[in-house]
Write an enzyme that holds these catalytic residues in place. Structure first.
Site, PDB file in Angstrom:
ATOM      1  N   GLU A 252     -26.297  87.838  77.646  1.00 59.25           N
ATOM      2  CA  GLU A 252     -24.983  87.684  78.295  1.00 59.25           C
ATOM      3  C   GLU A 252     -24.636  88.904  79.150  1.00 59.25           C
ATOM      4  OE1 GLU A 252     -22.165  86.678  75.225  1.00 59.25           O
ATOM      5  OE2 GLU A 252     -22.834  84.606  75.152  1.00 59.25           O
TER       6      GLU A 252
ATOM      7  N   GLU B 139     -26.701  78.668  73.703  1.00 62.05           N
ATOM      8  CA  GLU B 139     -25.799  78.872  72.575  1.00 62.05           C
ATOM      9  C   GLU B 139     -24.651  77.871  72.634  1.00 62.05           C
ATOM     10  OE1 GLU B 139     -24.100  82.726  72.031  1.00 62.05           O
ATOM     11  OE2 GLU B 139     -25.953  83.805  72.484  1.00 62.05           O
TER      12      GLU B 139
END
Lengths: 665, 665, 665
Positions: A144, A302
């Site tokens: 991320e 995710e």
């Protein structure tokens, strides 16, 4: 081969004897893919001169022994404590000018030579060790990517980036319009990162010099891309083939995912929508992520099986919702459905984040049952969908530069949020059930009948010409207020608004009003129906365009709020205010009607319809009921539901329970 | 000679060939005055040892050649990048203690020796070069002075300022009441600027020591005045005569404009009201700015022809509004009507700020048309009004010290905002149509029949005696809750509240209640009508005063909320709570009735009436319809409308369209 | 001997001739106790090597001569200016990492060696001088301890504290769960105080590592306790007997008052409720403060006679309210009623804080009259109540660790505030009129029939066993959602929720939902009545417990929201959501009914009933009407009102005017 299923797995956080339970439960849930090592730097390099892969070896071997595949992370998303202490330069300096000390994650300065050297070295050693391991099917670099740094290393790197971009200070001064407020730079070293201590007031969106801030946003996105490239290059030294990715996020402004696209072997993202009833938000980001790599399947890297933890309020996914959203990802092009996280850690800030296996290790929780059921379904679906593509004749343009430029602009209205307006138009298309590609402005538009580019604030390169070409050959272009305002340097076009789009749209904007959100100016269409306009009201003077709708209030009552211009064989629409959703639906609907573009089923509230087409031409139709009421559709052809094996005959009624999914082939 | 017309002009931002268009359009709009060089330091001094006036010369010469006059700025409102890099001391340290680096504007530490030397040198060189130039009609020093600095240079200067003010630490300790919280200072160097790192919590208004904070506010206002004086003195070395000014702002708390007044040759200000329907706000600030220089005409230095850019939402001025507000400025004493800006820059934070000439350079925009029409009107009005004064028998006192002291006070209520309460009372006077002077507390009050001093928190010097004198000789004094509380050092008077005003008002305040804004205590007048009281409720015990209205709720129901005291030949009124506007209107109306003070016309909603009287005695009456409905008034005398030449006969009906203006002579 | 009456007295702030007035007025108001010297460090030590007690001597002697007693403060709640300049280390570094300079109060770094040495030395010298002085009846160390520091001295002290706590880094890494996010510490010096520059985001409650933040909260509370101990030890060198205290605050999270308790000779606190109609808030804090020292009488060290100053809005105490609240304190165990402040200072941030004597020095203000009347009443009450204890069969547990752990937790809901939920349950008990002890979780529970422990997030040591014992022997335990979640290190129990409380409660929590505050899920009880549930909705699976109420909405409709489990001879209740007050009242009512626990009178809205029992067995019943309406109760026995001497006969009607108090014996 089948759609991958699994998620983030951090067994280094618990004793090895628990691993037995983990794999037993994975088996029960048909988990086949584990993302491993996302935050293991402190484990694999406990000191600058010590590397230790013992535990990672065991994790990988155990997974392999159990027949599971691994997405192996480089673990550089957080640096170890010893690194920050020994080399304080690896920590970031924030927007307020404060040097951080050790803590959190996503905490490394992207320009730090030490960080760059050691993160690449970690990737190098991992690749040397695990390249060719049969269980390792993908590399996951960092995690991320995001945030920003304003340290001296970044300042120096920014200046180099600027030299590369502009070549000379003269060109830079022109681009940044530095004659304004006496800002002319006479030496590269006079240039400071734009921050709370230099050009900004009231935070990151309020800057005295848009050009400086815009370039720093571009630079920072690229600095982090450099980190990704560093690690990928190090991996490629040992492993020439295994695909490399990193996980993107939804509605994340700081990183220009389009500029990163070429460097990723496949795209992946983490789906944490900002609410629990936003199917079109998720659909948009699925389509955007798919669009990053030209429509190739991506990974849902995710999602939570149940709840998040980091929100102020973390609602639970209702029964069926995790399954529904998982299939939605597949419907929009995902070939992998992964969770964060496989087992809940017992401490720190994610201990309450949902997990496939909870603290008590039970297999009889609602959540585990649903995960296992989905595992069975994915197994049932097999390889049919793998690699299938989304057919789309409509493109929505999304542009980080326009996002940035619009939201750092002083005037006309801070209330206009780029992503919200784009989503209004996407939502209209999604409700209509048509397939959409969400694309960068540099994409090839020649295959699309309709191109929708809301709030196209910045018009760069040959974009205006390519949009004109869409219309010229018979397509439709639709854009809105605050489009065509600035060039690549965020300088206003010295021409009538909307600048290079003016000819295509057949209008000029003489002036514009902005009002608080509660001020609604009803916009009247030709059939006397109205829709609400708000936030910005551009006063349009047609230069050939036909008026589709007009303002009804204020001194500009009667002047055009929506226009349509015939251009070549096609049309170009302009919406001069922020229409409410019914208004947008109506305008978009008229555009779609012209092209006969409607989804395979008449729209049913709450029901999403999406299609994928396999390389061999088989067409899969996903019916997803996001609503809380049962829904009915009439089958348009004979088909089989791949999830149940049930047959559907043409003309029969298809019943979808709330949150239910059908996958028709 | 006529009212000046023009505005900020920054042709250094675009190619010289565009200047031709500029002047052509200026001609079309009857623009005669250009403010030049406001942000040119980086241009005129590209390096510490290099001065270059080439471009400025061209700008000035071209304007002169076109017959236009110049308000020449010293350009020191923003320092150049090289200066910040070479001398970091010129940048400011903010309230949070952070040293800023190069960026923005209004960015110089006022106490920096380098800044003081080089800014004065710039003014010196400009004056040496342009003094005597026939086109240069005024000097414009700096720009919108403001902000604050908390650096070590400022700390040192503050200590010197304190020595000058107090002479000894003993006197300072007494003034600041430092026995409290163990704060006694034993050495001047122990004194720190009050900031987030020292005396403050929750921001600039929350301080542990009001005395320290108040003195720093005074010091900082004077430090910036010193900067102005530095430059003015340097100008005067070459140019003994041309008037010098700087542009003030509206509702700007950090700079005490009254203490600056003596140093300005004429006053000027930038009119950016915080909303688009606040005529009385603008009237108040026009009157205040006029009052700064004893009633002499001022310049409206800036206003937008259309929109601002820096607000969250930047509404457009409706048709006629720019003209209406321009004439309102003239009606209140302006002899110049200037815009920011003449042509829109294409980049940075003001690119969307409205301009006479937009990015497309058109002369057929609505905005340009209105500018040109006003230009014609101003020409038509000629020199008639020039130098005319405002006749006023009512004074409103406005006091920066009270503003500061009230709003940094702990208790009784942070919800009381000084400017809002003063504006309530001004609004009542404005609605009644009477002429008002807004004056400092040091002003000569002998010429006024009514003196209104709302929230006169601090009572300094002989003010109480001068107010008493107003009443003694037959005038009326009106003040309110939270008046007469503290002395010049912000120490409470050790006496009954309202301290030195008690005898004049004939009351004492025994205690006071404060309640949230939504708590309204209706106040009943003698005729049984009521008005709302809120925020603060002082419990008044009359000491001779008569009760005009009483509270109706709470345990103090029946006790006085408004009192009137006969004093000498006059009266003194006290309003013990924050009355709503009808309540204030009523109280003010009773005061005005006593003096027979009413405007020349009966009040009509939305219509403002203002007068100016020329040195030769000619009286000009401005009728301004701010409302959105047509208005009618009955002419009280024969007159001519100077804008149309139309004759008005006594007793006839005057019709004013919405936003329309009449100028009767 | 009688209840003490007086308050903070700072005559060093005004001339000695005013002291005569002070004592005259004290006499009129029956003031017998003065807190002296709270902020006198700058006075008593004007330079590092100079101590000067001249003025303090005079203050003490004068008070003694007037027959008044003294609570003598050490004055270290604010350090002098010279100290900050000479030793900058004494100032604090804040959460943002900024080193503060001289200012405010409560400004000393608790770990600074210089501060520790000099503050103890001040206490030592004061004790050496005044020990044995007959007027000095108590020592008051520091003042309202609080805040936090993040400097290098604190970092070093934190590391030592951690070594003491954990012994090894291995144990610390385990406690903090540092495998997560690569945080494993390899050297003590790698550990940083958790702040905005390290582990935190969005402020002090948002941390990446709860374990680090929790330990820093514990450490900082103890560091300040060390400061208290330093001074107390220095006092004890000369004065072995005079009791030592410091004044606590209400709802103050940073200091764990329970961990401080053993070091105080008696408890005291400052009652400034966050609103003007919160009798149960005050009752709760009185009971908590009493509970700190095992039920011994405490001092009400501060309350305002009229208004505060530091709030945004500072309402006035209505007539009778100061008396009512003073008697409420006594009813809950106070043996002293003291004010801040005796006379109003004229400057700085507390000049508008209410005082017994105002700026004008009058004795005919409403406030002074009420103070004097209360003085007479206290004298009338004499020594009867002194030392009396509160009889209570119900305990409410309050736990700083749970408070901290809950509110720094990521997930499930930031909207749950520990103190609010505990107060909901306390309010139900208070409304029912039963006596309550508010106790730490380490308290002996063997004497209580009912133990209420809302949101017992952290379960430490043998607490679960002791709670089980309460039920086993026939008592009732009540706890709620989010209890039994974490161990002492804030690590989740690897077991079914609610961890070690599961067996006692006879349930397991399978999952939990969190929703915005406006989402109400009605909870239905057995008799079909409902109450509102909100914020968190745990999904409970009974493991033996009986369902008392169920959710009515959402997919968990019908599942238990309130359960009761028979355990041994007693019961254990669980409330799985945040019930509204009627719901809590109902649940608590059922528990009380089981034990026949009701107050001496049937509840009357607004009327509080509290009891104290003297060592000789006399029982005092306080009737306090907080309402705005008169109230009536029926006397349950013959009694005398100690305040009026009136006799009350059994069965007669007792009338209580609004805000009135009866003290029946």
């Amino acid at each position: 081969m089948k759609l991958r299923y699994g998620g983030d797995y951090n067994p280094e956080q618990w004793p090895e004897k628990v691993w037995d339970d983990d794999h037993r439960l994975f088996g029960a849930a048909r988990i086949d893919t584990l993302t491993v090592g996302v935050f293991t730097w402190g484990l694999t390099q406990p000191a600058e001169d010590t590397y230790d892969f013992t535990i990672l070896d065991r994790i990988v071997e155990r997974a392999a022994a159990e027949g599971r595949q691994i997405c192996l992370a480089t673990g550089t998303g957080a640096h170890p404590a010893w690194l920050a202490r020994k080399h304080p330069e690896v920590t970031r300096v924030d927007f307020e000018g404060r040097r951080h000390r050790y803590g959190q994650r996503h905490n490394s300065c992207p320009s730090s030579p030490v960080f760059r050297r050691l993160s690449a070295e970690m990737a190098r050693r991992l690749a040397a060790r695990y390249a060719g391991h049969p269980a390792v099917v993908a590399w996951h670099v960092g995690n991320e990517y995001g945030g920003a740094c304003y340290c001296e290393h970044c300042a120096a790197a920014f200046r180099i980036w600027l030299r590369d971009r502009y070549g000379s200070l003269e060109r830079l001064n022109k681009a940044w319009y530095t004659t304004f407020w006496s800002h002319t730079f006479g030496d590269w070293d006079e240039i400071e990162p734009p921050s709370a201590l230099t050009e900004h007031w009231r935070g990151p969106d309020h800057t005295a010099f848009q050009g400086i801030t815009l370039d720093y946003l571009r630079f920072m996105s690229e600095a982090m891309l450099t980190n990704f490239r560093d690690e990928k290059a190090a991996i490629r030294e040992s492993d020439p083939d295994t695909p490399v990715t990193t996980n993107f996020m939804g509605v994340y402004r700081p990183i220009d995912y389009h500029r990163w696209a070429a460097d990723l072997d496949f795209a992946s993202w983490d789906n944490y929508p900002p609410g629990d009833d936003l199917p079109e938000w998720m659909a948009f980001w699925h389509d955007l992520i798919r669009g990053i790599k030209g429509g190739a399947p991506f990974w849902l890297m995710e999602q939570t099986p149940s709840t998040t933890a980091c929100r102020d309020v973390n609602p639970l996914k209702r029964p069926g919702v995790m399954r529904l959203w998982s299939w939605q990802a597949v419907a929009h092009g995902a070939d992998a459905v992964l969770f964060f996280q496989m087992r809940a850690g017992k401490g720190a800030s994610e201990k309450y984040h949902g997990a496939v296996i909870g603290h008590a290790g039970r297999d009889d929780t609602r959540v585990f049952r649903e995960v296992a059921e989905l595992g069975a379904e994915l197994e049932q679906a097999g390889d049919a969908i793998l690699g299938a593509r989304t057919p789309a004749r409509v493109a929505v343009l999304f542009d980080w530069d326009s996002w940035w430029a619009l939201e750092i602009s002083d005037g006309p209205s801070r209330l206009v949020r780029y992503h919200q307006v784009v989503l209004d138009y996407y939502r209209a298309l999604w409700t209509a059930g048509v397939g959409v590609d969400v694309l960068p402005v540099t994409a090839d538009l020649s295959g699309y009948e309709v191109v929708v580019a809301p709030v196209l604030h910045m018009v760069k390169g040959d974009l205006a010409a390519r949009l004109a070409e869409v219309a010229r050959r018979g397509g439709t272009v639709l854009t809105t207020f605050l489009s065509g305002r600035v060039d690549e340097d965020d300088n206003a076009f010295l021409a009538d608004v909307p600048g290079p789009l003016g000819e295509l749209l057949g209008i000029r904007v003489d002036e514009w009003d902005a009002r608080p959100a509660e001020v609604i100016n009803p916009v009247r269409f030709g059939d006397d129906t109205t829709a609400g306009g708000s936030l910005v009201f551009e006063i349009v003077i047609p230069q050939g365009a036909e008026t589709v709708a007009t303002y009804t209030h204020d001194f500009y009552a009667g002047s055009p709020a929506v226009t349509r211009n015939r251009f070549g064989e096609g049309e170009a629409w302009y919406v001069a205010t922020r229409l409410d959703q019914p208004g947008v639906d109506r305008v978009v609907g008229q555009v779609l009607d012209r092209h006969g573009l409607r989804g395979p089923f008449p729209p049913v509230p709450g029901v999403e319809v999406a299609e994928r087409v396999a390389p061999d031409g088989r067409r899969f139709t996903f019916l997803l009921n996001h609503g809380s009421e049962p829904a009915e559709l009439v089958a348009r052809a004979d088909a089989t539901d791949l999830l149940t094996g049930d047959r559907v005959t043409r003309g029969s009624t298809i019943r979808l329970a709330p949150k239910d999914v059908l996958l028709l082939q």
